[in-house]
Design an enzyme around this catalytic site. Structure first.
Site, PDB file in Angstrom:
ATOM      1  N   HIS A   1      64.531  64.617  50.039  1.00 56.71           N
ATOM      2  CA  HIS A   1      65.037  63.392  50.667  1.00 56.71           C
ATOM      3  C   HIS A   1      64.755  62.217  49.739  1.00 56.71           C
ATOM      4  O   HIS A   1      63.637  62.084  49.229  1.00 56.71           O
ATOM      5  CB  HIS A   1      64.355  63.169  52.017  1.00 56.71           C
ATOM      6  CG  HIS A   1      65.089  62.207  52.891  1.00 56.71           C
ATOM      7  ND1 HIS A   1      65.162  60.861  52.600  1.00 56.71           N
ATOM      8  CD2 HIS A   1      65.812  62.381  54.021  1.00 56.71           C
ATOM      9  CE1 HIS A   1      65.890  60.259  53.533  1.00 56.71           C
ATOM     10  NE2 HIS A   1      66.302  61.166  54.398  1.00 56.71           N
TER      11      HIS A   1
ATOM     12  N   ARG B   1      69.442  52.902  55.530  1.00 57.87           N
ATOM     13  CA  ARG B   1      70.468  52.641  54.506  1.00 57.87           C
ATOM     14  C   ARG B   1      71.818  52.463  55.179  1.00 57.87           C
ATOM     15  O   ARG B   1      72.594  51.565  54.842  1.00 57.87           O
ATOM     16  CB  ARG B   1      70.522  53.798  53.500  1.00 57.87           C
ATOM     17  CG  ARG B   1      69.457  53.694  52.443  1.00 57.87           C
ATOM     18  CD  ARG B   1      69.561  54.855  51.469  1.00 57.87           C
ATOM     19  NE  ARG B   1      68.968  56.075  52.001  1.00 57.87           N
ATOM     20  CZ  ARG B   1      69.575  57.247  52.061  1.00 57.87           C
ATOM     21  NH1 ARG B   1      70.804  57.385  51.607  1.00 57.87           N
ATOM     22  NH2 ARG B   1      68.961  58.296  52.562  1.00 57.87           N
TER      23      ARG B   1
END
Ligand SMILES: Cc1cc2nc3c(=O)[nH]c(=O)nc-3n(C[C@H](O)[C@H](O)[C@H](O)COP(=O)(O)OP(=O)(O)OC[C@H]3O[C@@H](n4cnc5c(N)ncnc54)[C@H](O)[C@@H]3O)c2cc1C
Length: 512
Positions: free
Chosen positions: A289, A312
């Site tokens: 990740h 994000r």
């Protein structure tokens, strides 16, 4: 027919039924035992579920709704596995919670296949067909998975767009409770209210028991040290091996053993299945990740807290320590991780980079439940742009221009979430929320081979009898890259299918 003849026939049928019952009891006691055995006739036997994450709980809930008793064995002291930690949400499409015209999101299947990458493209016809059927099942049953959870009382009314998705389709609740906790605790509470449900924590399954080719149960050991055995159909939902740094991860991806992980250290359980003939695939496909938090108070801790992906999606951007952007933040995890790893590393043990995750006040508004918690934990802070490096002002101004639609984004980003800071307002005093992030081993795409009915494929490609597997323990659905939100989804979709298949199996058994 004379009365005498009828009586003889009745006595004869009672005798045959009794003989067949005794014969089956005899067969069911021939499985090797250790010290203590729980045996039941097949007609009333419990289904055995190994692992209390979302895949196991979804299977259990389905079974209980069909009045099949369930015994759930969990190695840890507390139930929930990695599922309870999930922070971004669960995918589903098309659902009523998504934006845009009703039911307009038809690209989930295509996005998943695209994200899976070369492994799907290069697979032979049969193999590719099996993988595509898995993705088809995952995406076709996604909307009903969301509805199923909502009907149980889980709030999934907020939808965000994560990297690699061409549509917002990752569902979470509007309140402060993270989605993993909300889903797991709802299912657990429902199950605990049922007299048909038994949860045994602190009990590790050590062996799958077979009689010939057929799986008949499991052996396990609880915290009291006693070895025990249970009979019944088995659903394996033991999760992945991203936390098994010195065991399975080292065996399949030795290059990643120096990386931090978002998973607690724990051994993988796939070996229990290969010991009875299950096959593995894609084991080297490990998801790193791109954004796990580096805690400034404990920077070298190899276990990291995940910076939820939707940060994000809601507008967050990634900057180097000097304040430069270097990637489209809406790319897949794999592509963002690769971009970070092209930057100079900050330290070697554990292997870490120094990247800043930055959100403005607009993105904060929709992510405040998470950000407030991260600030509380000391993983993020509220500050001003002047702290983010020499280039930060210029970089953020450009990004804001793209978010306003006044310019093309230099990295091709199309979706800016709830970013609100205007280009003309950007200054050193602009308020932002930041955290330091680095890539961390997160999820294992590989695992045991299953078909779309979650049957385990054994040595000759034949479906194994008496056992099913669902969730992260399985492989082949995500190829090279799992889309954010698709793991919780696979747990619900394939966990429910596992439950349905066991119901079918038990009722066939009962008829024999
Ligand atoms: C921090 C974090 C955040 C995440 N966020 C998201 C997200 O927002 N959306 C998303 O889709 N995915 C997310 N994921 C991934 C997702 O949570 C997991 O992949 C998924 O929940 C796996 O569920 P599971 O039921 O297969 O396994 P788990 O939830 O890991 O449960 C497996 C259980 O099996 C038990 N077990 C293992 N072996 C044995 C044994 N031999 N005997 C008895 N018990 C055993 C384990 O102790 C564990 O409790 C996240 C993962 C992490 C770590």
């Amino acid at each position: 027919m004379s009365r005498r003849r009828i009586l003889t026939l009745i006595i004869l049928s009672v005798f045959i039924a009794l003989a067949s019952f005794l014969w089956r009891m005899l067969l069911s006691t021939t499985v090797p035992t250790s010290s203590k055995i729980s045996t039941m006739t097949r007609e009333n036997q419990s289904a055995i579920i190994v692992g209390s994450g979302l895949a196991g709980l979804s299977a259990a809930s389905t079974l209980i709704s069909h009045s099949i008793p369930v015994i759930l064995l969990e190695r840890s002291a507390k139930p929930g596995g990695n599922s309870i930690k999930a922070s971004s949400g669960i995918n589903g499409a098309p659902t009523k919670y998504q934006s845009g015209p009703p039911l307009s999101d038809t690209s989930f299947y295509a996005d998943s296949i695209h994200s899976a990458g070369k492994l799907f493209e290069s697979a032979g016809r049969e193999e590719r067909g099996r993988r595509e059927r898995l993705v088809g099942t995952l995406t076709n049953r996604s909307a009903s998975a969301i509805e199923w959870l909502v009907e149980k009382g889980v709030d999934l009314s907020f939808v965000a767009q994560l990297g690699g998705h061409s549509f917002p389709r990752t569902h979470r609740g509007g309140g402060k409770t993270p989605p993993g906790f909300a889903i797991v605790s709802t299912l657990l509470n429902e199950l605990k209210a049922s007299p048909l449900f038994t949860l045994q924590t602190g009990c590790v399954v050590t062996k799958v028991v077979q009689a010939g080719e057929r799986v008949e149960g499991v052996q396990y050991q609880c915290d009291d040290g006693e070895e025990k055995e249970l009979r019944g159909p088995v659903v394996f939902a033991t999760g992945g091996f991203a936390g098994d740094a010195h065991g399975m991860l080292k065996a399949f991806r030795p290059d990643l053993t120096g990386f931090p992980s978002t998973n607690e250290p724990r051994p993988g359980s796939q070996g229990l299945l290969t010991a009875v003939g299950a096959q593995l695939l894609d084991m080297e496909q490990v998801q790193v990740h791109p954004t796990s938090f580096v805690d400034p108070k404990d920077a070298s801790n190899p276990v990291k807290f995940l910076a939820a992906e939707f940060l994000r999606g809601e507008g967050g951007l990634l900057l180097t320590s000097g304040g430069k952007r270097f990637v489209n933040e809406m790319e897949t995890r794999k592509n963002i991780t690769d971009a970070i790893m092209r930057l100079p590393a900050k330290q070697e043990v554990p292997k870490q980079w120094d990247v800043q995750l930055v959100l403005d006040e607009g993105a904060y508004e929709v992510a405040s439940s998470h950000i407030d918690f991260y600030v509380f934990k000391g993983l993020m802070k509220k500050t001003t742009l002047s702290e983010l490096g020499a280039e930060a002002g210029k970089t953020v101004r450009k990004y804001a221009l793209a978010a306003e639609g006044e310019a093309d984004d230099e990295f091709g980003r199309m979706h800016f979430g709830h970013w609100e800071l205007k280009s003309e307002e950007v200054s050193g005093k602009s308020v932002v929320f930041i955290g330091r992030v680095t890539p961390a081993v997160h999820f294992t795409m590989g695992g045991v081979v299953i078909n779309e009915h979650v049957g385990l494929l054994g040595k000759k490609g034949l479906t194994m009898e008496g056992i099913w597997a669902a969730g992260e323990v399985t492989g082949g659905i995500h190829g090279e890259n799992r889309l954010g939100g698709s793991s919780l989804l696979e747990c619900v979709v394939f966990g429910r299918i596992a439950g349905e298949e066991v119901v079918r199996y038990v009722s066939q058994e009962g008829r024999q």
